[in-house]
Design a protein around this motif. Structure first.
Motif, mmCIF file in Angstrom:
data_model
loop_
_atom_site.group_PDB
_atom_site.id
_atom_site.type_symbol
_atom_site.label_atom_id
_atom_site.label_comp_id
_atom_site.label_asym_id
_atom_site.label_seq_id
_atom_site.Cartn_x
_atom_site.Cartn_y
_atom_site.Cartn_z
ATOM 1 N N LEU A 266 -7.205 48.365 117.194
ATOM 2 C CA LEU A 266 -6.069 48.993 117.869
ATOM 3 C C LEU A 266 -5.179 49.728 116.872
ATOM 4 C CD1 LEU A 266 -5.074 46.129 120.360
ATOM 5 C CD2 LEU A 266 -6.402 48.198 120.850
ATOM 6 N N VAL A 267 -4.975 49.130 115.714
ATOM 7 C CA VAL A 267 -4.161 49.771 114.672
ATOM 8 C C VAL A 267 -4.821 51.067 114.209
ATOM 9 C CG1 VAL A 267 -3.345 49.536 112.287
ATOM 10 C CG2 VAL A 267 -3.082 47.629 113.892
ATOM 11 N N MET A 268 -6.118 50.999 113.997
ATOM 12 C CA MET A 268 -6.852 52.187 113.550
ATOM 13 C C MET A 268 -6.810 53.289 114.601
ATOM 14 S SD MET A 268 -10.665 52.165 111.945
ATOM 15 C CE MET A 268 -11.307 53.578 111.052
ATOM 16 N N LYS A 269 -6.936 52.915 115.855
ATOM 17 C CA LYS A 269 -6.887 53.891 116.937
ATOM 18 C C LYS A 269 -5.511 54.540 117.019
ATOM 19 C CE LYS A 269 -7.521 54.331 121.946
ATOM 20 N NZ LYS A 269 -7.809 53.619 123.215
ATOM 21 N N ALA A 270 -4.460 53.719 116.908
ATOM 22 C CA ALA A 270 -3.096 54.255 116.966
ATOM 23 C C ALA A 270 -2.842 55.210 115.807
ATOM 24 C CB ALA A 270 -2.087 53.110 116.945
ATOM 25 N N ALA A 271 -3.336 54.861 114.627
ATOM 26 C CA ALA A 271 -3.157 55.720 113.454
ATOM 27 C C ALA A 271 -3.888 57.045 113.624
ATOM 28 C CB ALA A 271 -3.643 55.005 112.204
ATOM 29 N N ALA A 272 -5.081 56.983 114.218
ATOM 30 C CA ALA A 272 -5.870 58.199 114.423
ATOM 31 C C ALA A 272 -5.258 59.097 115.475
ATOM 32 C CB ALA A 272 -7.299 57.823 114.820
ATOM 33 N N GLU A 273 -4.645 58.498 116.482
ATOM 34 C CA GLU A 273 -4.086 59.278 117.576
ATOM 35 C C GLU A 273 -2.752 59.927 117.222
ATOM 36 O OE1 GLU A 273 -6.039 56.838 121.372
ATOM 37 O OE2 GLU A 273 -3.955 56.471 120.785
ATOM 38 N N SER A 274 -2.148 59.506 116.103
ATOM 39 C CA SER A 274 -0.857 60.095 115.740
ATOM 40 C C SER A 274 -1.038 61.176 114.687
ATOM 41 C CB SER A 274 0.101 59.006 115.250
ATOM 42 O OG SER A 274 -0.465 58.290 114.156
ATOM 43 N N ASN A 275 -1.172 60.784 113.447
ATOM 44 C CA ASN A 275 -1.227 61.792 112.382
ATOM 45 C C ASN A 275 -2.382 61.563 111.411
ATOM 46 O OD1 ASN A 275 -0.223 59.423 111.328
ATOM 47 N ND2 ASN A 275 1.325 60.394 110.033
ATOM 48 N N LEU A 276 -3.406 60.809 111.843
ATOM 49 C CA LEU A 276 -4.553 60.515 110.974
ATOM 50 C C LEU A 276 -4.108 59.939 109.636
ATOM 51 C CD1 LEU A 276 -7.006 63.500 111.603
ATOM 52 C CD2 LEU A 276 -7.362 61.108 112.192
ATOM 53 N N LYS A 277 -3.150 59.034 109.698
ATOM 54 C CA LYS A 277 -2.645 58.423 108.477
ATOM 55 C C LYS A 277 -3.707 57.586 107.794
ATOM 56 C CE LYS A 277 0.784 56.309 110.464
ATOM 57 N NZ LYS A 277 0.629 56.813 111.868
ATOM 58 N N LYS A 278 -3.534 57.366 106.515
ATOM 59 C CA LYS A 278 -4.430 56.528 105.739
ATOM 60 C C LYS A 278 -4.333 55.083 106.244
ATOM 61 C CE LYS A 278 -5.734 56.005 100.867
ATOM 62 N NZ LYS A 278 -5.357 56.384 99.469
ATOM 63 N N VAL A 279 -5.468 54.407 106.355
ATOM 64 C CA VAL A 279 -5.497 53.049 106.919
ATOM 65 C C VAL A 279 -6.306 52.131 106.010
ATOM 66 C CG1 VAL A 279 -6.202 51.629 108.891
ATOM 67 C CG2 VAL A 279 -5.372 53.959 109.273
ATOM 68 N N THR A 280 -5.787 50.928 105.778
ATOM 69 C CA THR A 280 -6.579 49.859 105.176
ATOM 70 C C THR A 280 -6.478 48.647 106.083
ATOM 71 O OG1 THR A 280 -4.703 49.216 103.766
ATOM 72 C CG2 THR A 280 -6.377 50.623 102.794
ATOM 73 N N LEU A 281 -7.608 47.974 106.271
ATOM 74 C CA LEU A 281 -7.692 46.847 107.189
ATOM 75 C C LEU A 281 -8.339 45.658 106.494
ATOM 76 C CD1 LEU A 281 -9.132 48.692 110.337
ATOM 77 C CD2 LEU A 281 -6.731 48.164 109.877
ATOM 78 N N GLU A 282 -7.645 44.526 106.503
ATOM 79 C CA GLU A 282 -8.227 43.258 106.038
ATOM 80 C C GLU A 282 -8.301 42.367 107.261
ATOM 81 O OE1 GLU A 282 -8.773 39.722 105.471
ATOM 82 O OE2 GLU A 282 -6.837 39.580 104.454
ATOM 83 N N LEU A 283 -9.529 42.148 107.747
ATOM 84 C CA LEU A 283 -9.698 41.573 109.083
ATOM 85 C C LEU A 283 -10.336 40.189 109.036
ATOM 86 C CD1 LEU A 283 -10.883 44.914 110.743
ATOM 87 C CD2 LEU A 283 -8.556 44.016 110.561
ATOM 88 N N GLY A 284 -11.046 39.829 110.087
ATOM 89 C CA GLY A 284 -11.534 38.467 110.231
ATOM 90 C C GLY A 284 -12.711 38.135 109.339
ATOM 91 N N GLY A 285 -13.088 36.865 109.385
ATOM 92 C CA GLY A 285 -14.223 36.401 108.603
ATOM 93 C C GLY A 285 -14.883 35.185 109.232
ATOM 94 N N LYS A 286 -16.108 34.966 108.864
ATOM 95 C CA LYS A 286 -16.863 33.770 109.249
ATOM 96 C C LYS A 286 -17.733 33.423 108.048
ATOM 97 C CE LYS A 286 -17.754 30.779 112.556
ATOM 98 N NZ LYS A 286 -16.694 29.893 113.069
ATOM 99 N N SER A 287 -17.071 33.063 106.969
ATOM 100 C CA SER A 287 -17.706 33.050 105.650
ATOM 101 C C SER A 287 -18.700 31.905 105.465
ATOM 102 C CB SER A 287 -16.628 32.963 104.574
ATOM 103 O OG SER A 287 -15.758 34.068 104.655
ATOM 104 N N PRO A 288 -19.903 32.222 104.982
ATOM 105 C CA PRO A 288 -20.898 31.193 104.685
ATOM 106 C C PRO A 288 -20.641 30.533 103.339
ATOM 107 C CG PRO A 288 -21.799 33.346 104.200
ATOM 108 C CD PRO A 288 -20.425 33.585 104.759
#
Length: 516
Positions: A266-288
């Motif tokens: 959702l954050v990435m979509k909002a950023a793309a729909e406004s001014n194509l701002k630079k985005v970094t995302l640290e998201l979920g995990g299921k680490s082995p």
């Protein structure tokens, strides 16, 4: 016992006071301890424009700690314009040397308030006080000191080109937005704000609505350190209102988000729909977490326990899938189940307790639903699986066995003290199983064979691979994910790239020929 609170006569803050009769001497509460609960914009605490507030709750007992101003789109706009003005008028003209000095001063002030920050973090989040002191607050301070050292070292390169003097400039983006989660409020704040300041940007940061108090305490120290108004702005609000408005704002040139994969989209979509701002995302995990036959079993058991139950399992890189080679599986499970059963759970202000409550009733219910679902799918509970106590949001450390790779508890991020232990035979088999999720944030390998450790580390599709340890995070080593765990790296020199843009300058050195 947790601290009690007194409300100010204004609506902007609370005072946390010590219950002298019950609080342990080893865990002193400053009395009174003011925490301003307004929105920090332009070096001032202000109420939300529409007057809305939200409750922040003590997860140890479910009681409201304080009412905090809730930012809406209009408040986000005010904060962004304050940051833009500060950037244009002051911060873009401030030298790296001065930025470094201010950041070092802020780190010193944070250190002088370290105990207060730790107490607030534990009260609002529920994490053990020893972890708040020794990890969260300590890393907060070190992170600012680390990036203060980078502030006067941001520079480009001279490039040899024919007929021109060519060089690059690494320039700040301007106004940067940040949206942080509730599991490590101070740590995530540092990971976002410190590199942004070092590279010459101004910041608008939204705390989680569940854990706003430590961020607001941090904000009160910003002006004391001498930062110009508008350079750092900290607001609290809900994602659909404040978070979306920040991600969409046309004056924000970069947005950094840490949280779930679904919200990251959702954050990435909002950023793309406004001014194509630079985005970094640290998201979920299921680490082995992979444990081979030749591992030091005592160490593997201790680290596996830390890997999943640290911060009550509320860690994006938690080792929630433990794969144990068949030769040591039975013995590992026996020892791991015992250490899990023996985990001390209770009041997070008691230093003898390792695990406190989950952050909220919603999170508690979500975790319990996963446990119930795992049982229905046929997984076996080796230990735990129940509520702990009768007050607050405490859950027993839960170990599942007899799991299958397609089970919900093996595929989805639970974000709680729940782990699945599975058996494997060969290296090839466990590598295949390790990759049977959509995530790629972290992984761990336990073996005394260096060649095997390096081979497996190369094969695993994860942003971090720990060898003979788990959940070791540092301000100077990069952290981020592969696949649906996000993109971009935080911490270390690598994080600086998130907050700069590169300009090429070419100066012609050839003489033009003119007719006479």
């Amino acid at each position: 016992m947790s601290p009690t609170i007194q409300h100010f006569t204004t609506t902007k803050g609370v005072k946390i006071t010590r219950d002298a009769a019950n609080d342990p001497v080893s865990s002193p509460i400053f009395s009174p301890l003011p925490v301003n609960t307004g929105l920090f914009i332009n070096n001032e605490f202000v109420a939300a424009k529409d007057g809305k507030t939200l409750d922040t709750v003590n997860p140890s007992n479910g009681k409201v700690i304080a009412k905090v101003s809730e930012a809406g789109p209009e408040d986000v706009d005010l904060a962004v314009h304050a940051a833009e003005k500060a950037y244009n008028d002051v911060w873009s003209k401030t030298s790296g040397k001065t930025r470094s000095r201010l950041m070092h001063k802020l780190a010193d002030i944070l250190e002088s308030h370290a105990e207060e920050l730790a107490q607030i973090e534990t009260l609002d989040n529920g994490k053990g006080i020893s972890f708040s002191r020794g990890f969260d607050v300590a890393e907060l301070i070190q992170c600012f000191r680390y990036y203060a050292g980078w502030a006067d070292k941001i520079h480009g390169k001279v490039i040899d080109t024919e007929g021109a003097f060519s060089f690059t400039r690494h320039e700040p983006i301007g106004v940067c937005g940040a949206i942080i989660p509730w599991n490590f409020p101070l740590l995530m704040l540092a990971w976002k704000i410190a590199p942004a300041l070092a590279t010459g940007n101004t910041v608008v940061l939204k705390t989680s609505e569940l854990t706003p108090l430590s961020g607001l305490k941090f904000a009160s120290l910003v002006a004391e350190a001498g930062f110009p108004p508008g350079v750092i702005n900290i607001i609290t609000g809900y994602g659909p209102r404040a978070g979306d408005a920040l991600a969409r704002h046309s004056k924000v040139g970069k947005i950094a988000f840490t949280g779930s994969t679904n919200v990251g989209r959702l954050v990435m979509k909002a950023a793309a729909e406004s001014n194509l701002k630079k985005v970094t995302l640290e998201l979920g995990g299921k680490s082995p977490n992979i444990i081979f036959d030749d591992a030091d079993l005592d160490e593997a058991v201790k680290w596996a326990h830390h890997g999943i139950f640290f911060n009550h399992g509320q860690t994006c890189c938690a080792g929630s899938r433990v794969y144990v080679q068949e030769g040591v599986y039975d013995e590992f499970l026996k020892r791991f189940s015992k250490i899990s059963r023996d985990t001390k759970i209770g009041d997070p202000f008691d230093e003898g307790n390792f695990q406190g409550p989950q952050v909220s009733e919603t999170q508690y219910n979500r975790i319990m639903s996963y446990i119930e679902h795992g049982i229905k799918e046929g997984a076996k509970v080796a230990t735990g699986g129940k509520r702990h106590g009768t007050e607050g949001y405490f859950i027993e450390p839960t170990v599942f066995t007899d799991v299958k790779e397609d089970m919900k508890i093996m595929q989805e991020e639970i974000f709680g003290p729940v782990v699945a232990v599975a058996k494997f035979k060969t290296l090839e088999e466990v590598i295949e199983k390790a990759h049977l999720t959509e995530y790629g944030l972290a992984a761990a390998v336990f073996t005394q064979n260096v060649t095997k450790a390096l081979e497996v580390s190369a094969l695993l599709k994860a942003g971090t691979v720990w060898v003979n340890c788990v959940n070791q995070l540092d301000y100077n080593t990069p952290f981020g994910g592969y696949r649906q765990s996000g993109f971009g790296r935080e911490n270390g020199k690598y994080a600086l790239d998130n907050y700069t843009q590169i300009k090429t300058v070419k100066v012609n050195l050839t003489r033009s020929t003119r007719s006479t």
